[in-house]
Design a protein around this motif. Structure first.
Motif, PDB file in Angstrom:
ATOM      1  N   HIS A 147       7.504   1.184   8.203  1.00 34.70           N
ATOM      2  CA  HIS A 147       7.461   1.069   6.750  1.00 34.70           C
ATOM      3  C   HIS A 147       8.434   2.030   6.047  1.00 34.70           C
ATOM      4  O   HIS A 147       8.345   2.212   4.831  1.00 34.70           O
ATOM      5  CB  HIS A 147       6.030   1.307   6.256  1.00 34.70           C
ATOM      6  CG  HIS A 147       5.047   0.324   6.819  1.00 34.70           C
ATOM      7  ND1 HIS A 147       5.082  -1.016   6.499  1.00 34.70           N
ATOM      8  CD2 HIS A 147       4.032   0.477   7.710  1.00 34.70           C
ATOM      9  CE1 HIS A 147       4.107  -1.650   7.152  1.00 34.70           C
ATOM     10  NE2 HIS A 147       3.471  -0.764   7.900  1.00 34.70           N
ATOM     11  N   ALA A 148       9.347   2.654   6.810  1.00 29.56           N
ATOM     12  CA  ALA A 148      10.258   3.638   6.207  1.00 29.56           C
ATOM     13  C   ALA A 148      11.165   2.984   5.169  1.00 29.56           C
ATOM     14  O   ALA A 148      11.522   1.812   5.273  1.00 29.56           O
ATOM     15  CB  ALA A 148      11.098   4.285   7.298  1.00 29.56           C
ATOM     16  N   ARG A 149      11.531   3.770   4.175  1.00 25.99           N
ATOM     17  CA  ARG A 149      12.396   3.275   3.100  1.00 25.99           C
ATOM     18  C   ARG A 149      13.815   3.762   3.304  1.00 25.99           C
ATOM     19  O   ARG A 149      14.068   4.731   4.020  1.00 25.99           O
ATOM     20  CB  ARG A 149      11.883   3.793   1.744  1.00 25.99           C
ATOM     21  CG  ARG A 149      10.474   3.329   1.424  1.00 25.99           C
ATOM     22  CD  ARG A 149       9.935   4.035   0.182  1.00 25.99           C
ATOM     23  NE  ARG A 149       8.503   3.845   0.053  1.00 25.99           N
ATOM     24  CZ  ARG A 149       7.934   2.844  -0.628  1.00 25.99           C
ATOM     25  NH1 ARG A 149       8.678   1.955  -1.254  1.00 25.99           N
ATOM     26  NH2 ARG A 149       6.624   2.746  -0.696  1.00 25.99           N
ATOM     27  N   THR A 150      14.738   3.099   2.638  1.00 25.97           N
ATOM     28  CA  THR A 150      16.131   3.564   2.646  1.00 25.97           C
ATOM     29  C   THR A 150      16.774   3.232   1.302  1.00 25.97           C
ATOM     30  O   THR A 150      16.467   2.185   0.721  1.00 25.97           O
ATOM     31  CB  THR A 150      16.944   2.902   3.780  1.00 25.97           C
ATOM     32  OG1 THR A 150      18.312   3.346   3.676  1.00 25.97           O
ATOM     33  CG2 THR A 150      16.954   1.385   3.671  1.00 25.97           C
ATOM     34  N   PRO A 151      17.670   4.104   0.824  1.00 19.03           N
ATOM     35  CA  PRO A 151      18.470   3.705  -0.335  1.00 19.03           C
ATOM     36  C   PRO A 151      19.283   2.477   0.080  1.00 19.03           C
ATOM     37  O   PRO A 151      19.631   2.338   1.254  1.00 19.03           O
ATOM     38  CB  PRO A 151      19.389   4.908  -0.563  1.00 19.03           C
ATOM     39  CG  PRO A 151      18.768   6.040   0.188  1.00 19.03           C
ATOM     40  CD  PRO A 151      18.009   5.438   1.328  1.00 19.03           C
ATOM     41  N   SER A 205      -6.313  -7.633  -3.596  1.00 13.92           N
ATOM     42  CA  SER A 205      -7.139  -7.660  -2.395  1.00 13.92           C
ATOM     43  C   SER A 205      -7.259  -6.308  -1.712  1.00 13.92           C
ATOM     44  O   SER A 205      -7.870  -6.207  -0.683  1.00 13.92           O
ATOM     45  CB  SER A 205      -6.541  -8.638  -1.386  1.00 13.92           C
ATOM     46  OG  SER A 205      -6.441  -9.892  -1.948  1.00 13.92           O
ATOM     47  N   GLY A 206      -6.599  -5.299  -2.223  1.00 15.64           N
ATOM     48  CA  GLY A 206      -6.656  -3.995  -1.561  1.00 15.64           C
ATOM     49  C   GLY A 206      -5.310  -3.317  -1.651  1.00 15.64           C
ATOM     50  O   GLY A 206      -4.544  -3.570  -2.578  1.00 15.64           O
ATOM     51  N   GLN A 207      -5.018  -2.475  -0.658  1.00 12.47           N
ATOM     52  CA  GLN A 207      -3.753  -1.744  -0.644  1.00 12.47           C
ATOM     53  C   GLN A 207      -3.029  -1.996   0.660  1.00 12.47           C
ATOM     54  O   GLN A 207      -3.648  -2.167   1.696  1.00 12.47           O
ATOM     55  CB  GLN A 207      -4.029  -0.240  -0.766  1.00 12.47           C
ATOM     56  CG  GLN A 207      -4.502   0.164  -2.148  1.00 12.47           C
ATOM     57  CD  GLN A 207      -4.322   1.650  -2.374  1.00 12.47           C
ATOM     58  OE1 GLN A 207      -4.345   2.439  -1.441  1.00 12.47           O
ATOM     59  NE2 GLN A 207      -4.110   2.041  -3.621  1.00 12.47           N
ATOM     60  N   ASN A 208      -1.685  -1.985   0.614  1.00 10.95           N
ATOM     61  CA  ASN A 208      -0.946  -2.126   1.862  1.00 10.95           C
ATOM     62  C   ASN A 208      -0.634  -0.743   2.448  1.00 10.95           C
ATOM     63  O   ASN A 208      -1.072   0.286   1.905  1.00 10.95           O
ATOM     64  CB  ASN A 208       0.314  -2.984   1.669  1.00 10.95           C
ATOM     65  CG  ASN A 208       1.353  -2.325   0.786  1.00 10.95           C
ATOM     66  OD1 ASN A 208       1.333  -1.105   0.584  1.00 10.95           O
ATOM     67  ND2 ASN A 208       2.276  -3.111   0.268  1.00 10.95           N
ATOM     68  N   ALA A 209       0.157  -0.735   3.549  1.00  6.65           N
ATOM     69  CA  ALA A 209       0.415   0.509   4.273  1.00  6.65           C
ATOM     70  C   ALA A 209       1.104   1.554   3.404  1.00  6.65           C
ATOM     71  O   ALA A 209       0.971   2.754   3.626  1.00  6.65           O
ATOM     72  CB  ALA A 209       1.267   0.214   5.503  1.00  6.65           C
ATOM     73  N   SER A 210       1.863   1.121   2.377  1.00  8.96           N
ATOM     74  CA  SER A 210       2.571   2.055   1.510  1.00  8.96           C
ATOM     75  C   SER A 210       1.712   2.477   0.326  1.00  8.96           C
ATOM     76  O   SER A 210       2.202   3.107  -0.612  1.00  8.96           O
ATOM     77  CB  SER A 210       3.870   1.424   0.997  1.00  8.96           C
ATOM     78  OG  SER A 210       4.641   0.954   2.075  1.00  8.96           O
ATOM     79  N   GLY A 211       0.436   2.065   0.335  1.00  9.98           N
ATOM     80  CA  GLY A 211      -0.464   2.442  -0.753  1.00  9.98           C
ATOM     81  C   GLY A 211      -0.261   1.602  -2.004  1.00  9.98           C
ATOM     82  O   GLY A 211      -0.737   1.938  -3.083  1.00  9.98           O
ATOM     83  N   GLU A 212       0.473   0.469  -1.886  1.00 16.13           N
ATOM     84  CA  GLU A 212       0.691  -0.385  -3.048  1.00 16.13           C
ATOM     85  C   GLU A 212      -0.406  -1.442  -3.117  1.00 16.13           C
ATOM     86  O   GLU A 212      -0.934  -1.869  -2.094  1.00 16.13           O
ATOM     87  CB  GLU A 212       2.069  -1.060  -2.947  1.00 16.13           C
ATOM     88  CG  GLU A 212       3.193  -0.066  -3.115  1.00 16.13           C
ATOM     89  CD  GLU A 212       4.531  -0.584  -2.612  1.00 16.13           C
ATOM     90  OE1 GLU A 212       4.559  -1.617  -1.917  1.00 16.13           O
ATOM     91  OE2 GLU A 212       5.538   0.061  -2.928  1.00 16.13           O
ATOM     92  N   THR A 213      -0.694  -1.868  -4.344  1.00 12.99           N
ATOM     93  CA  THR A 213      -1.741  -2.870  -4.524  1.00 12.99           C
ATOM     94  C   THR A 213      -1.304  -4.202  -3.928  1.00 12.99           C
ATOM     95  O   THR A 213      -0.190  -4.658  -4.159  1.00 12.99           O
ATOM     96  CB  THR A 213      -2.009  -3.050  -6.029  1.00 12.99           C
ATOM     97  OG1 THR A 213      -2.335  -1.765  -6.556  1.00 12.99           O
ATOM     98  CG2 THR A 213      -3.166  -4.001  -6.270  1.00 12.99           C
TER      99      THR A 213
END
Ligand code: AHM
Ligand code: MG
Length: 328
Positions: A303-307, A53-61
């Motif tokens: 939307h930040a990532r963390t290990p 349907s498009g892309q989310n905030a992280s640029g993922e499909t």
């Protein structure tokens, strides 16, 4: 005698500070039943499966089911006590007219597994909205994870499960359609030691030396420095890995690596790491970014990532030692 989810939530709501939390989780569980129904019919309905349907905030499909789940939980949030809704599938937080809670949510975790009939899930975290956040409710997401009022995840798998905590242990509820609701299945208690690890080993060449050495040593089994054999399990669905570890111990790692976009790992702090960490700690386990407790990490943006490293306490500590030794 089975304890119903309804009765459990009544107990939770007896504490006035958790009444709205309990009512909100009840609404989320109704949305989860909707999502489970959509998953169970598979490709028969084009509105929920297949087409991107498009892309989310992280640029993922985004898959159609990502969007369907997001809409179901957005409606649930709006009709409960949520003032601000921060979702993996929305670029910015959605603010409603009234409410006292901030909901951070991954509406459909593990969506790369949808077509394969492998468990996927929904991960959620509820934070308080304080008077100081009223002007800018999204600032509620800037609190440390240890401020969470409740957290949990639904698993859409062979069983529809809800694993959750309000800060007094972690419980699993199972949905029994014939009985019309969820029922208490287990109080979770993670064994302190373990012999099972979970990591996407295809990323080995991008890992730091500490992580690479830890995995090399567990792979060496009883002939190596750890002196015992380990087994490996990796599903690629965070909710499935977390539940397996809650059931029988083990450790999960999604470390930072050298690939572009993975310098802070893959998993999201607010709606993946924080809620999983809260459930794991409340079941007697530990959760870190490798060295620092997840629930004490300074919050970054929505939307930040963390290990992320979590599971049996002694193994999580051992991994921190490998990281310290290798970076010293
Ligand atoms: P998603 O929220 O886009 O589904 O991504 C999160 C998922 C987790 O469920 C899982 O632990 C991880 O991504 C798997 O990543 P990888 O395919 O890199 O091993
Ligand atoms: Mg996810």
């Amino acid at each position: 005698m089975f304890i119903s989810f309804e009765d459990y939530l009544k107990d939770v709501a007896a504490d006035p500070s958790l009444k709205q939390v309990a009512e909100t989780i009840a609404r989320l569980s109704e949305a989860a039943i909707e999502v489970q129904r959509a998953i169970s019919v598979g490709r028969i309905t084009k509105t929920t499966h297949g087409d991107n349907s498009g892309q989310n905030a992280s640029g993922e499909t985004q898959k159609a089911l990502d969007v369907f789940a997001d809409e179901a939980f957005l409606r649930a949030a709006k009709s409960s006590h949520v003032l601000v809704y921060g979702s993996e599938e929305q670029d910015v937080p959605v603010v409603f007219d009234a409410g006292s809670l901030a909901l951070a949510i991954d509406p459909l975790d593990g969506s790369s597994n949808i077509e394969t009939n492998i468990s996927v899930g929904t991960v959620f975290s509820l934070l308080p909205v304080h008077a100081s956040h009223k002007e800018a409710p999204a600032e509620a997401f800037q609190q440390l994870g240890k401020n969470q009022l409740a957290a949990g995840f639904f698993i859409y798998g062979a069983q529809l499960l809800l694993v959750m905590t309000v800060g007094a242990g972690t419980r699993t509820f199972i949905h029994i359609a014939e009985q019309g609701g969820f029922f208490l299945l287990n109080e979770m208690n993670i064994p302190v030691t373990s012999r099972e690890y979970s990591v996407n080993a295809s990323n080995r060449r991008y890992w730091s030396s500490g992580i690479a050495r830890y995995i090399k040593d567990v792979e060496a089994g009883e002939d190596g420095p750890r002196g015992r054999n380990f087994g490996m399990r990796y599903v690629g669905s965070l909710v499935a890995e977390a539940y397996r570890i809650l059931q029988r111990g083990g450790v999960f790692l999604y470390p930072a690596d050298q690939r572009a976009g993975y310098h802070e790992g893959r998993l999201r702090q607010l709606y993946e790491a924080n809620p999983i960490a809260f459930c794991i700690e409340q079941a007697g386990g530990s959760a870190t970014d490798g060295t620092t407790r997840i629930l004490n990490l300074a919050p970054k943006d929505l939307h930040a990532r963390t290990p992320l490293v979590f599971g049996s306490q002694s193994e999580v500590e051992t991994i921190a030692e490998y990281i310290h030794v290798r970076s010293a």
